[in-house]
Design an enzyme around this catalytic site. Structure first.
Site, short mmCIF file in Angstrom:
data_model
loop_
_atom_site.label_atom_id
_atom_site.label_comp_id
_atom_site.label_asym_id
_atom_site.label_seq_id
_atom_site.Cartn_x
_atom_site.Cartn_y
_atom_site.Cartn_z
N CYS A 45 0.83 -1.21 0.00
CA CYS A 45 0.00 0.00 0.00
C CYS A 45 0.86 1.26 0.00
CB CYS A 45 -0.86 0.05 1.26
SG CYS A 45 -1.85 -1.41 1.49
N ARG A 80 5.17 0.35 -6.00
CA ARG A 80 5.14 -0.47 -4.79
C ARG A 80 4.25 -1.68 -4.95
NH1 ARG A 80 6.70 2.64 -0.12
NH2 ARG A 80 5.30 1.47 1.21
N TRP A 88 -2.90 -2.65 -1.60
CA TRP A 88 -2.48 -4.00 -1.96
C TRP A 88 -3.24 -4.92 -1.01
CZ3 TRP A 88 0.66 -7.99 0.27
CH2 TRP A 88 1.18 -8.91 -0.66
N ASN A 117 -1.52 1.73 5.80
CA ASN A 117 -0.60 0.72 5.26
C ASN A 117 -0.22 -0.17 6.43
OD1 ASN A 117 1.43 -0.72 4.05
ND2 ASN A 117 2.79 1.03 3.72
N GLY A 118 -0.33 -1.50 6.27
CA GLY A 118 0.02 -2.39 7.37
C GLY A 118 -1.14 -3.33 7.69
N GLU A 130 17.82 -17.09 -8.95
CA GLU A 130 17.44 -15.70 -9.23
C GLU A 130 16.88 -15.57 -10.64
OE1 GLU A 130 16.79 -13.25 -7.58
OE2 GLU A 130 16.99 -11.53 -8.90
N LYS A 178 13.13 -14.28 -11.51
CA LYS A 178 12.84 -13.15 -12.41
C LYS A 178 11.84 -13.59 -13.47
CE LYS A 178 14.00 -10.56 -10.57
NZ LYS A 178 14.79 -10.32 -9.39
N GLU A 229 8.25 -14.23 -11.95
CA GLU A 229 7.50 -13.09 -11.42
C GLU A 229 7.03 -12.11 -12.48
OE1 GLU A 229 9.55 -10.71 -8.45
OE2 GLU A 229 11.43 -10.95 -9.51
N HIS A 252 18.04 -36.63 -9.62
CA HIS A 252 17.34 -37.13 -8.43
C HIS A 252 15.86 -36.78 -8.45
CE1 HIS A 252 21.12 -38.40 -6.76
NE2 HIS A 252 21.62 -37.19 -6.97
N LYS A 280 6.38 -3.99 -4.32
CA LYS A 280 7.80 -3.67 -4.29
C LYS A 280 8.37 -3.76 -2.88
CE LYS A 280 11.71 -2.36 -5.93
NZ LYS A 280 12.44 -3.44 -6.63
C1 F6R Z 1 12.06 -10.07 -6.50
C2 F6R Z 1 12.05 -9.11 -5.42
C3 F6R Z 1 11.69 -9.59 -4.06
C4 F6R Z 1 12.48 -8.82 -2.99
C5 F6R Z 1 12.00 -9.22 -1.60
C6 F6R Z 1 12.83 -8.55 -0.52
O1 F6R Z 1 12.44 -9.49 -7.71
O2 F6R Z 1 12.29 -7.95 -5.61
O3 F6R Z 1 11.88 -10.96 -3.94
O4 F6R Z 1 13.83 -9.11 -3.16
O5 F6R Z 1 10.66 -8.86 -1.44
O6 F6R Z 1 12.78 -7.17 -0.64
P1 F6R Z 1 13.87 -6.23 0.02
O7 F6R Z 1 15.15 -6.48 -0.68
O8 F6R Z 1 13.34 -4.84 -0.17
O9 F6R Z 1 13.94 -6.62 1.46
#
Ligand code: F6R
Length: 610
Positions: free
Chosen positions: A2, A27, A75, A100-101, A483, A487, A490, A506, A605
């Site tokens: 949010c 976000r 959100w 937010n929260g 990773e 990517k 997502e 396995h 985000k």
């Molecule tokens: C994936 C991504 C998330 C963040 C995770 C932690 O692309 O961005 O997996 O890495 O939510 O976020 P931070 O680094 O802000 O603690």
């Protein structure tokens, strides 16, 4: 997650709020809304499911205007994304709240309020806050006192912006567990979840601390701490330029941020390296006595930042000779721990506001760690403020939800830490000099890999009609494969799994067929021959292989195998360099699939809820 924006000004605030919401879109959210008090002291509200553009359209049809207002991107946590669940929430037309929260005790509060005759229009936890503030005001409290009384009754995490119809020209903001900043103008003041929202109107900010409640009016801002005492909080000038959050000619923020990596890495390393060593004082004056007594490292993080930790484990153990454990924060915080003496607690986070990581840090403070150290990208974040030691990654604002430059700069920061600790253990001056030479070359190496983009964009076409994919790596490249898979899934919504290549036989090998592209990362390291054998296993099952390989590695050309040569680099920095083509692959697949690259569905985000 949010986003909150609020404004009290002499000018009309509707445009400021709308622009702020657009700047908070990164976000992640699924509905948006705005409430503004008119000159007659009535609060009007517009809300819309979907993008801020939908709210903008609703406002074009039925405009709002006034001098005091709050707005929100939601959100969904409690209740689906609907107009009724979107914020602001109101109580009897008199009080409007954005939040937010998560309010953990909202059910008990709701029952109590219903008993007192209050009705609810939404399924959210937030609506109890609006009603509770109203209830306190109905018993004679002014807006500030009503919010103070309400937050004292809340369990959970919140950032709140509250306004009341009969107190125009006033916003009350409160924070516990979720970030909130006050923007200072001349004869006008603002509130927001982060500074980006307000950069077009100010660069002067005050960051609220845990438990603070702020009384924000046009001419004054008065902050009260959790005990109700009026306090001064320092004013800070943001160094983020308003342009830093523009796309600057790129089609998406993610692409811009991928291309910024070379510059971002140069910034991360700037002033931290001599010709052949990592400068000793870069972790601050308090670091030396702490570092001298460390014997091991515990890393905690989430998502992409967790992957950075997994790579660092290889470096800590192979280069520094220090035992290192890595755990996702959401698990760490709910587990019993045995903490050996001399263990450094390291958190890694782009935002510094990730609820699980922050909670793990707070938990760690009671567990006997030698000290805490944060590797973070946001200087004003809670994680930075609450850690003993800090290394800023200096990647600049990252807007695309999928983390890219934040990740590679975290890795660079972790290498600096490996060197700083390692020289007290197994790292020789010669190895440090080799590492530092590789770091000096790193921005240029990343530039060379970025030049592969047109080839990668072509390869992306092979993924568009696929539903599943497999990513393989060995050693420190296994987290790189994790990773790469994260990517791809997502932003393109293609199911992607990552495995250490040796684990294939396995189980996962059963999945391999012509419809399952298999991506492998093959640097020129000691595990290369083993990796090649694992890839043969894939080919033998008719799988189509795409290998990102060090340009010194020879593969016999054959059907079912595509090799993309990656400019060779020092083995230690290979995980950073090999990450870049995987980011580009995910990006181009997502573009071809037409997904919302910068704001993928269901994701946020900054994950400020548990
Ligand atoms: C994936 C991504 C998330 C963040 C995770 C932690 O692309 O961005 O997996 O890495 O939510 O976020 P931070 O680094 O802000 O603690």
């Amino acid at each position: 997650m949010c986003g909150i924006v609020g404004a009290v000004a002499e000018r009309d605030v509707a445009r400021i709020l709308l622009e702020g919401l657009k700047r908070l879109e990164y976000r992640g959210y699924d509905s948006a809304g705005m409430a503004i008090a008119d000159d007659a002291g009535r609060i009007h509200r517009r809300r819309a499911v979907g993008k801020v553009a939908s709210l903008e359209a609703a406002l074009a049809e039925e405009p709002l205007a006034g001098h005091t207002g709050i707005a929100h991107t939601r959100w969904a946590t409690h209740g689906r994304p609907t107009d009724a669940n979107a914020h602001p929430h109101m109580a009897r037309g008199q009080v409007a709240v954005v939040h937010n929260g998560i309010i953990e005790n909202y059910e008990a509060l709701r029952r109590d309020l219903e008993g007192a005759g209050y009705t609810f229009e939404s399924q959210t936890d937030t609506e109890v806050v609006a009603n509770q503030v109203h209830r306190h005001m109905a018993s004679g409290a002014d807006l500030l006192a009503a919010v103070q009384a309400t937050v004292a009754e809340l369990d959970g995490a919140y950032a709140l912006g509250v306004m009341a119809a009969d107190e125009p020209g006033r916003l009350v903001a409160a924070r516990r567990g979720s970030p909130l900043v006050i923007g200072l103008g001349i004869g006008e003041h603002f509130i927001a979840s982060d500074v980006f929202a307000l950069l077009p109107v100010t660069q002067r900010f005050v960051f609220l601390e845990e438990g603070d409640v702020a009384d924000v009016r046009r001419e004054t801002v008065a902050i009260h701490d959790r005990g109700g005492k009026q306090v001064e909080r320092p004013e800070r000038l943001s160094e983020v330029s308003p342009d830093a959050v523009e796309r600057g000619g790129y089609r998406h923020f993610m692409l811009k941020e991928i291309h910024e990596q070379s510059h971002a890495l140069a910034e991360t390393l700037e002033g931290r390296l001599s010709r052949d060593a990592v400068l000793p004082e870069i972790f601050g004056p308090d670091a030396r006595p702490i570092f001298d007594r460390l014997q091991r490292v515990q890393i905690v993080a989430c998502g992409t930042s967790y992957h950075a930790g997994l790579i660092a484990r290889y470096w800590f153990e192979s280069l520094a000779g220090l035992p290192c454990d890595v755990e996702v924060a959401s698990e760490f915080r709910y587990r019993r721990h045995v903490v050996p003496d001399g263990t450094l607690f390291v958190t890694i986070s782009q935002s510094g506001e990730t609820a699980d990581t922050l909670a793990a840090l707070r938990e760690a403070k009671n567990l006997g760690f030698a000290a805490s150290l944060a590797i973070c990208n946001v200087p004003e974040s809670s994680l930075v403020r609450e850690s003993d030691l800090v290394l800023m990654t200096r990647a600049g604002p990252e807007i695309g939800v999928a983390s890219t430059k934040a990740f590679t700069t975290q890795l660079a920061g972790l290498l600096l830490l490996v060197a700083a600790l390692g020289r007290r253990h197994a790292l020789t001056a010669e190895s440090e000099a080799g590492l530092v030479a590789a770091l000096h070359d790193l921005p240029a190496a990343v530039e060379r890999v970025l030049a592969l983009e047109p080839d990668i964009a072509d390869l992306a076409e092979r993924f568009v009609d696929k539903r599943h994919s497999l990513f393989l790596g060995r050693g420190a490249q296994y987290p790189v494969a994790l990773e790469g898979a994260l990517k791809l899934k997502e932003i393109s919504y293609i199911h992607a799994e990552a495995y250490p290549a040796g684990e294939l036989k396995h189980g996962p090998l059963a999945l391999v067929d012509a419809d399952m592209p298999v991506v492998a990362v093959a640097p020129n390291d000691e595990l290369l021959e083993k990796l090649k054998s694992n890839l043969q296993e894939v080919e033998a099952r008719g799988g189509e292989l795409l290998v990102f390989a060090d340009d010194r590695v020879q593969f016999t050309p054959r059907d079912g195998l595509t090799v993309l040569a990656v400019p060779s680099v020092h083995e230690l920095v290979a995980p950073l360099v090999f990450t870049v083509p995987l980011q580009l692959l995910a990006y181009h697949v997502a573009v071809l699939k037409g997904t919302d690259v910068d704001k993928p569905r269901n994701l946020a985000k900054s994950v400020t809820v548990e």
